[in-house]
Design a protein around this motif. Structure first.
Motif, PDB file in Angstrom:
ATOM      1  N   LYS A  21      37.689 -51.105 -52.468  1.00  0.00           N
ATOM      2  CA  LYS A  21      38.144 -51.453 -51.117  1.00  0.00           C
ATOM      3  C   LYS A  21      39.611 -51.149 -50.860  1.00  0.00           C
ATOM      4  N   LEU A  22      40.280 -50.550 -51.850  1.00  0.00           N
ATOM      5  CA  LEU A  22      41.696 -50.231 -51.641  1.00  0.00           C
ATOM      6  C   LEU A  22      41.803 -49.148 -50.567  1.00  0.00           C
ATOM      7  N   ALA A  23      42.562 -49.447 -49.514  1.00  0.00           N
ATOM      8  CA  ALA A  23      42.675 -48.503 -48.393  1.00  0.00           C
ATOM      9  C   ALA A  23      43.537 -47.311 -48.790  1.00  0.00           C
ATOM     10  N   ILE A  24      43.280 -46.185 -48.120  1.00  0.00           N
ATOM     11  CA  ILE A  24      44.115 -45.011 -48.355  1.00  0.00           C
ATOM     12  C   ILE A  24      45.537 -45.366 -47.942  1.00  0.00           C
ATOM     13  N   GLY A  25      46.490 -44.983 -48.789  1.00  0.00           N
ATOM     14  CA  GLY A  25      47.887 -45.300 -48.486  1.00  0.00           C
ATOM     15  C   GLY A  25      48.349 -46.617 -49.079  1.00  0.00           C
ATOM     16  N   LYS A  26      47.469 -47.269 -49.830  1.00  0.00           N
ATOM     17  CA  LYS A  26      47.858 -48.549 -50.443  1.00  0.00           C
ATOM     18  C   LYS A  26      47.963 -48.404 -51.963  1.00  0.00           C
ATOM     19  N   CYS A  27      48.743 -49.322 -52.538  1.00  0.00           N
ATOM     20  CA  CYS A  27      48.956 -49.306 -53.992  1.00  0.00           C
ATOM     21  C   CYS A  27      48.391 -50.595 -54.572  1.00  0.00           C
ATOM     22  N   ARG A  28      48.016 -50.516 -55.845  1.00  0.00           N
ATOM     23  CA  ARG A  28      47.516 -51.720 -56.495  1.00  0.00           C
ATOM     24  C   ARG A  28      47.903 -51.696 -57.976  1.00  0.00           C
ATOM     25  N   TYR A  29      48.250 -52.893 -58.473  1.00  0.00           N
ATOM     26  CA  TYR A  29      48.559 -53.024 -59.897  1.00  0.00           C
ATOM     27  C   TYR A  29      47.253 -53.158 -60.666  1.00  0.00           C
ATOM     28  N   GLY A  30      47.154 -52.487 -61.797  1.00  0.00           N
ATOM     29  CA  GLY A  30      45.935 -52.575 -62.594  1.00  0.00           C
ATOM     30  C   GLY A  30      46.243 -52.845 -64.055  1.00  0.00           C
ATOM     31  N   LEU A  31      45.296 -53.524 -64.701  1.00  0.00           N
ATOM     32  CA  LEU A  31      45.427 -53.828 -66.116  1.00  0.00           C
ATOM     33  C   LEU A  31      44.248 -53.164 -66.819  1.00  0.00           C
ATOM     34  N   MET A  32      44.546 -52.446 -67.869  1.00  0.00           N
ATOM     35  CA  MET A  32      43.509 -51.721 -68.586  1.00  0.00           C
ATOM     36  C   MET A  32      43.306 -52.393 -69.939  1.00  0.00           C
ATOM     37  N   PRO A  60      54.652 -51.753 -45.483  1.00  0.00           N
ATOM     38  CA  PRO A  60      54.782 -53.012 -46.218  1.00  0.00           C
ATOM     39  C   PRO A  60      54.780 -52.808 -47.736  1.00  0.00           C
ATOM     40  N   HIS A  61      55.075 -53.883 -48.421  1.00  0.00           N
ATOM     41  CA  HIS A  61      55.007 -53.875 -49.887  1.00  0.00           C
ATOM     42  C   HIS A  61      53.610 -53.401 -50.321  1.00  0.00           C
ATOM     43  N   MET A  62      53.557 -52.660 -51.429  1.00  0.00           N
ATOM     44  CA  MET A  62      52.331 -52.101 -51.996  1.00  0.00           C
ATOM     45  C   MET A  62      51.660 -51.085 -51.067  1.00  0.00           C
ATOM     46  N   SER A  63      52.490 -50.228 -50.465  1.00  0.00           N
ATOM     47  CA  SER A  63      51.919 -49.131 -49.695  1.00  0.00           C
ATOM     48  C   SER A  63      52.705 -47.859 -49.969  1.00  0.00           C
ATOM     49  N   PHE A  64      52.178 -46.761 -49.453  1.00  0.00           N
ATOM     50  CA  PHE A  64      52.733 -45.451 -49.805  1.00  0.00           C
ATOM     51  C   PHE A  64      52.770 -44.550 -48.576  1.00  0.00           C
ATOM     52  N   LYS A  65      53.752 -43.653 -48.532  1.00  0.00           N
ATOM     53  CA  LYS A  65      53.813 -42.675 -47.447  1.00  0.00           C
ATOM     54  C   LYS A  65      54.240 -41.311 -47.984  1.00  0.00           C
ATOM     55  N   ASN A  66      53.659 -40.256 -47.381  1.00  0.00           N
ATOM     56  CA  ASN A  66      54.158 -38.913 -47.646  1.00  0.00           C
ATOM     57  C   ASN A  66      55.383 -38.702 -46.787  1.00  0.00           C
ATOM     58  N   MET A 121      56.662 -44.739 -52.548  1.00  0.00           N
ATOM     59  CA  MET A 121      55.874 -45.946 -52.740  1.00  0.00           C
ATOM     60  C   MET A 121      56.792 -47.141 -52.579  1.00  0.00           C
ATOM     61  N   ARG A 122      56.294 -48.142 -51.857  1.00  0.00           N
ATOM     62  CA  ARG A 122      57.065 -49.393 -51.831  1.00  0.00           C
ATOM     63  C   ARG A 122      56.413 -50.328 -52.848  1.00  0.00           C
ATOM     64  N   ILE A 123      56.879 -50.244 -54.051  1.00  0.00           N
ATOM     65  CA  ILE A 123      56.355 -51.068 -55.136  1.00  0.00           C
ATOM     66  C   ILE A 123      57.543 -51.577 -55.936  1.00  0.00           C
ATOM     67  N   SER A 124      57.313 -52.603 -56.743  1.00  0.00           N
ATOM     68  CA  SER A 124      58.463 -53.224 -57.397  1.00  0.00           C
ATOM     69  C   SER A 124      58.108 -53.744 -58.779  1.00  0.00           C
TER      70      SER A 124
END
Ligand SMILES: [Zn+2]
Lengths: 1001, 91
Positions: free
Chosen positions: A695-706, A794-800, A811-814
């Motif tokens: 469900k992660l929208a295009i242009g959004k970022c997400r933290y993942g744990l592997m 917003p936080h956790m999103s991305f733009k070209n 990317m607006r990530i921190s």
């Protein structure tokens, strides 16, 4: 005045070229072509060292790489000094300085020699028995033993020489250039095989090249002349490469061999400048032909180790090749015909032979008759029972052997001499063959091990295959070559051969003596001072396996690996234990065949090339701005940027404050980046991360744990959805390659049905991370066309975006907990974007910070670092990160393991925050965490994983793992340190901005 | 130092490859249906045979493809290499 024992120009000697060299401080001369040993013998110097255990005087024994005694140190106290060098292999040059090893204070008066008289106290296993207990005494003993053992000194300065590694691929490798090796090389090269011929000596031809008598002829020529013509012919072959002074050190599986080519050791030191000293050749050969020859056996009798006792074949080589007589009163002692070849040479050169002692009784031998014709007394059926002379042999005693060879009979005869040549027959040099995994078989007739089962495409020919006589070699070699190379004919089909040696041998492993064994010193291993008595003692004490006897007595454990005496050790074991030689087997010969210097092994991988490292596109800026660097995986990362007089702590405190108060900038280019494309990309992420991705929208970022399949945390990072079927994943810096490998593994082997493609793009992008309350103002200035409003970005999103004409991803990530942006741009533009940000940030005091500040900032925020706060035993639940584990997903890597009986334990180590009672006390990472210091033993609950002084919170903060820590919030624990106990309280691991106000600000 | 015949690239030096443990251990399709013991069997239990062994290898510094190998561990003879998903050519 020393005597000159030069008899006649030898084959290898250029008498017009005199060379001065020093041995043990004294100056001698020799000729070009001499080895150190031939030059010393020419000067009548036999005594060259002391033995390892008893410090008995020892002399040169051989003329080759099998030498056990003449071990010297070259150029002592120079940066080029080298220990453990065999004098028999050193070619002399102007300015050579060598000294005896293993004697203190000097070779003529050696304090350790007292061990010789104490030897009844030094039996086999002596070191084990005496010194290993009590253990606390070992330190004292060790010092004394090492001093008196003195096995050479290692250099104290850097090696000034240059070494190289070289790969060689060939069709046929021929090892050894004796007569059979020359025949093999010529045949292979002429049959169209790309052939490499190597020999450890500086010349070709083995021992046949100096076989100049009427008793050995090929096509009516002396065998040496015949071979010389062959050698001249092969030198013209285009298909054949010849490398001399090249010693094969190791023969591994699949015909992979290591050889050391010695390029400058024979040159005067001043001529070595700018030249490569050794080349380590890594040879992969389709076919290998071993023509490694054989090593003459000594014989085992009382006091068989005195200076002046040499192998009979060595005496022959010194005369024929170097024109040096080893003595003026020579006696030869033999059990076969080889010694008569030596005798004939000595007669030809007019060197006196006192007598020959032959174990055998009546032998029909043309060579023997020739010697008898010259009125030399031959004692048939006799053995040497003892020798005399401390620093040089001066007399031997002989007695007649009984019919069965077990006893001596009759009266003793004493014979005076100054040199004794011994020949106990020949041992095929099968060392390389066995290294390659080859199996040997024992040939009862003449008591030798010969190659039997080949593990790869290889062949042994000549005397290493048990063909000891000229006629055997010339008949068997062409036959074997035809089959091995699959060719119809060789040039050696109808040779006329005269080979006069009688093949009989009277093999007695341990010769009988008129003394009891306990009173004799019959050396089996000269270098390690192991005697026949030691071997028998080991057997009496219950050792049976040859490998155990070897270790207990140290037989064969010297730098020569017992090339001379190992067979006798086996023979004595076999006779004593009543076991068959063939069933006993041999001990394992290990690489290297002869020792290699460390320089050769490391080659060019020294100094800055010791280990490769990676630099980011912004590296030069960091260097210019005086950054200190830290190694992270193979990367050099900026660690911190000290200003004048700042130490690391001060720099990090300043950088951390600036990042939170205004703006900081970090080079994050080293983070792993994987481009993921395909119609199943979302499904793939669902399977590899613990959380949900569909469900992660295009242009959004997400933290993942592997996780690993065992449920333990493996890696983490932010992944951004670039399009419907495209993601960019980031990994930890150190984990990038492994993550890529693991993902490929699952895709290719478990889920080939998924339409997903992975591309590593770590090096393609530079990443500039700008954080802090003023970060937005700064990046807006660098990318003015982009809408940076919180609603749009917003936080956790991305733009070209574009910087000038260049595309970039923002990317607006921190990772710091601050409002921050990461600009990813094609690597070439990384430095320019970095500099633009610095320029735009000037008015906000933008502060470059390194990895240390990054670690501090994330710790304030309670963000983990995989590999620092985790150690492959931590599940996400242990990390108090339950929120990231999807309950809904049916499966992901590691899911099933999260509810194994062990992973659901409540008392697992869990990640917690820790605050010190004294806010200025900073804990040590790795320190233990306990609850009760009075309990014995103290129960260890866990340890500190991260610890800093936080300038923003103005107190010490730490993360740690504690058993059952999740339920210990607010509890007091103790960090026991060497000098004091530190009181801490268990706290929430998020120390700063739990509400994420700063992130979203 | 083997010479390994990558099914995609041909003969290459050992140093280009990475060993990946026992082959033909299929990841269970429904891990959640398995008992602890069954899951542990999949997760931890590997054979260490002296003789014919089936192994996974990866041409890590080449085409990066995984493939299978039949190797005699007693003498390191490589009996066969074959692609993932293919049946072993030797039993
Ligand atoms: Zn490949």
């Amino acid at each position: 005045m020393t005597k000159n024992l030069r008899v006649k120009t030898g084959k290898a000697i250029d008498e017009t070229y005199r060379i001065l060299f020093k041995f043990n401080g004294k100056t001698y001369y020799g000729f070009k072509g001499d080895t150190l040993s031939s030059a010393l013998l020419a000067n009548d110097v036999h005594l060259v060292g002391r033995s390892f255990k008893y410090h008995r005087p020892r002399g040169i024994m051989t003329a080759g790489s099998e030498e056990p005694n003449a071990i010297v140190q070259l150029h002592d106290k120079s940066s080029r000094t080298e220990p453990n060098v065999r004098a028999t292999e050193v070619e002399i040059y102007d300015g050579l300085e060598a000294s005896s090893q293993n004697c203190w204070p000097n070779v003529k008066f050696d304090i350790g020699g007292i061990n010789n008289f104490l030897s009844p106290l030094l039996p086999a296993g002596f070191y084990y028995k005496t010194f290993m207990w009590p253990a606390s005494f070992w330190k004292k003993y060790e010092y004394l033993i090492r001093k008196s053992a003195g096995l050479g000194k290692s250099p104290t300065e850097p090696d000034p020489d240059v070494y190289e590694h070289k790969y060689i691929h060939c069709d046929v490798l021929v090892i050894g250039s004796g007569i059979s090796g020359i025949m093999a090389a010529k045949t292979a090269a002429k049959s169209g095989f790309k052939t490499l011929l190597v020999d450890e000596k500086p010349n070709l031809g083995g021992s046949t090249i100096y076989q100049n008598s009427d008793y050995f002829k090929i096509n009516n020529q002396n065998s040496s002349s015949w071979l010389e013509k062959e050698i001249n012919e092969i030198k013209k072959l285009k298909n054949l490469e010849i490398r001399i002074r090249t010693s094969v050190a190791a023969y591994h599986g699949y015909n992979f061999l290591l050889a050391r080519e010695n390029l400058t050791d024979h040159l005067p030191v001043e001529q070595r400048k700018d030249k490569t000293r050794h080349k380590l050749l890594k040879i992969r050969a389709k076919k290998v032909i071993s023509a490694t020859g054989s090593i003459e056996r000594p014989m085992i009798f009382d006091n068989n180790d005195r200076p002046g006792i040499l192998l009979s074949s060595a005496i022959k080589r010194y005369v024929d090749f170097f024109g040096v007589a080893c003595g003026e009163k020579n006696i030869l002692f033999t059990n076969n015909d080889s010694a008569y070849e030596t005798a004939i040479t000595l007669i030809q050169k007019g060197i006196n032979i006192e007598a020959i002692v032959d174990n055998r009784e009546e032998v029909d031998s043309k060579l023997l008759y020739e010697v008898e014709k010259n009125n030399i007394k031959i004692f048939k059926g006799y053995t040497v029972t003892d020798t005399f002379g401390y620093k040089r042999i001066n007399k031997i005693s002989i007695k007649q052997l009984s019919k069965d060879g077990q006893k001596v009979v009759g009266s003793k005869i004493n014979l005076s001499c100054d040199c004794l040549g011994v020949s106990g027959g020949w041992t095929p040099a099968v060392h390389l063959f066995t290294q390659s995994g080859g199996k040997l078989k024992f040939r009862e007739d003449d008591q030798v091990f010969i190659p039997s089962i080949y593990p790869s495409d290889q062949l042994s020919i000549g005397s290493c295959n048990g063909d000891f006589t000229l006629d055997e070699i010339l008949i068997n070699t062409p036959r074997s070559l035809k089959e091995f190379l699959n060719i119809k004919n060789t040039e050696y089909e109808n040779l006329e051969v005269i080979s006069s040696a009688n093949k009989s041998k009277r093999n007695i492993w341990l010769l009988p003596s008129d003394k009891v064994l306990g009173k004799t010193k019959s050396f089996v291993d000269y270098q390690n001072d192991a005697t026949a008595k030691d071997i028998k003692l080991a057997l009496r004490e219950g050792f049976r396996s040859i490998e155990h006897v070897k270790r207990y007595t140290t037989t064969g454990m010297g730098t020569d690996q017992g090339k001379l005496g190992n067979m006798h050790a086996l023979g004595i074991i076999s006779e004593t234990a009543g076991a068959k030689m063939g069933e006993l087997g041999t001990t394992t010969f290990r690489p290297p065949y002869t020792p290699l210097t460390f320089g050769t092994i490391v080659g060019r991988n020294v100094g800055e090339y010791f280990d490769i490292f990676r630099k980011t596109p912004i590296h030069n800026w960091h260097e210019k701005n005086k950054a200190e660097f830290e190694n992270v995986g193979q990367w050099k990362r900026a660690w911190y940027y000290p200003k004048e007089n700042e130490n690391m702590h001060q720099a990090v405190q300043r950088e951390s404050k600036a990042a939170r108060e205004s703006a900081g900038i970090l080079d994050a280019s080293t983070l792993g980046k994987i481009d993921i494309q395909g119609t199943d990309a979302s499904e793939f992420l669902n399977r590899v991360y613990t959380n949900a991705w569909s469900k992660l929208a295009i242009g959004k970022c997400r933290y993942g744990l592997m996780l690993n399949e065992d449920g333990m945390v493996y890696d983490d990072g932010v992944t951004t959805r670039l399009g419907e079927n495209r993601y960019i994943m980031t990994t930890t810096t150190g984990g990038a390659a492994n993550v890529m490998g693991k993902l490929e593994d699952y895709l290719q082997t478990e889920w080939p049905e998924l339409d997903v493609y992975l591309t590593s793009v770590t090096d393609h992008f530079a990443t500039v991370s700008v954080c802090g309350p003023n970060s937005k103002k700064i990046v807006s200035e660098v990318i003015p066309d982009l809408d940076f409003s919180d609603e749009s970005f917003p936080h956790m999103s991305f733009k070209n975006a574009k910087i000038g004409k260049i595309n970039c991803r923002v990317m607006r990530i921190s990772f710091t907990g601050e409002h921050s942006y990461e600009i990813n741009i094609q690597s070439n533009y990384g430095k320019s974007v970095w500099e633009k940000c610095i320029e735009a940030g000037k008015e906000y005091n933008i502060t470059p910070y390194g990895t240390e500040t990054m670690h501090l900032l994330r710790a304030e925020k309670g963000f983990i670092i995989v590999g620092q706060d985790t150690d492959a035993t931590m599940t996400p639940i242990d990390l108090q990160m339950d929120w990231i584990v999807s309950k809904k997903k049916y499966d992901f890597i590691g899911k099933r393991s999260l509810y194994r009986s062990d992973t659901i334990r409540e008392d697992r180590k869990q990640l917690v925050g820790l605050l010190t009672e004294d806010p200025n006390e900073v804990l040590e990472e790795g320190a233990q965490i306990v609850a009760d210091v009075n309990k014995s033993p103290i129960e260890m609950l866990g340890h500190i994983t991260s610890s800093y002084y936080s300038p923003n919170l103005k107190k010490s903060i730490a993360l740690g793992v504690v058993k059952g820590g999740k339920n210990m919030m607010g509890q007091k624990l103790i960090i026991p340190m060497e000098k004091k106990n530190i009181n801490v309280t268990v706290a929430d691991p998020v120390f700063l901005d739990k509400e994420n106000k700063r992130l979203n600000a | 130092m083997f010479v390994i015949n990558c099914p995609f690239c041909g003969e290459r030096e050992h140093s280009e490859f990475k060993a990946g443990g026992e082959a033909h251990i299929v990841r269970p399709k429904q891990p959640t249906e398995l008992s602890d013991d069954e899951w542990a069997e999949y997760l931890f239990m590997r054979k260490n045979i002296k003789g014919i062994q089936f192994e996974r290898w990866n041409h890590a510094h080449g085409c990066r493809k995984w493939f299978n190998m039949v190797r005699d561990t007693s003498n390191d003879e490589i009996k066969a290499v074959y692609k993932m998903g293919e049946k072993p050519p030797i039993k």
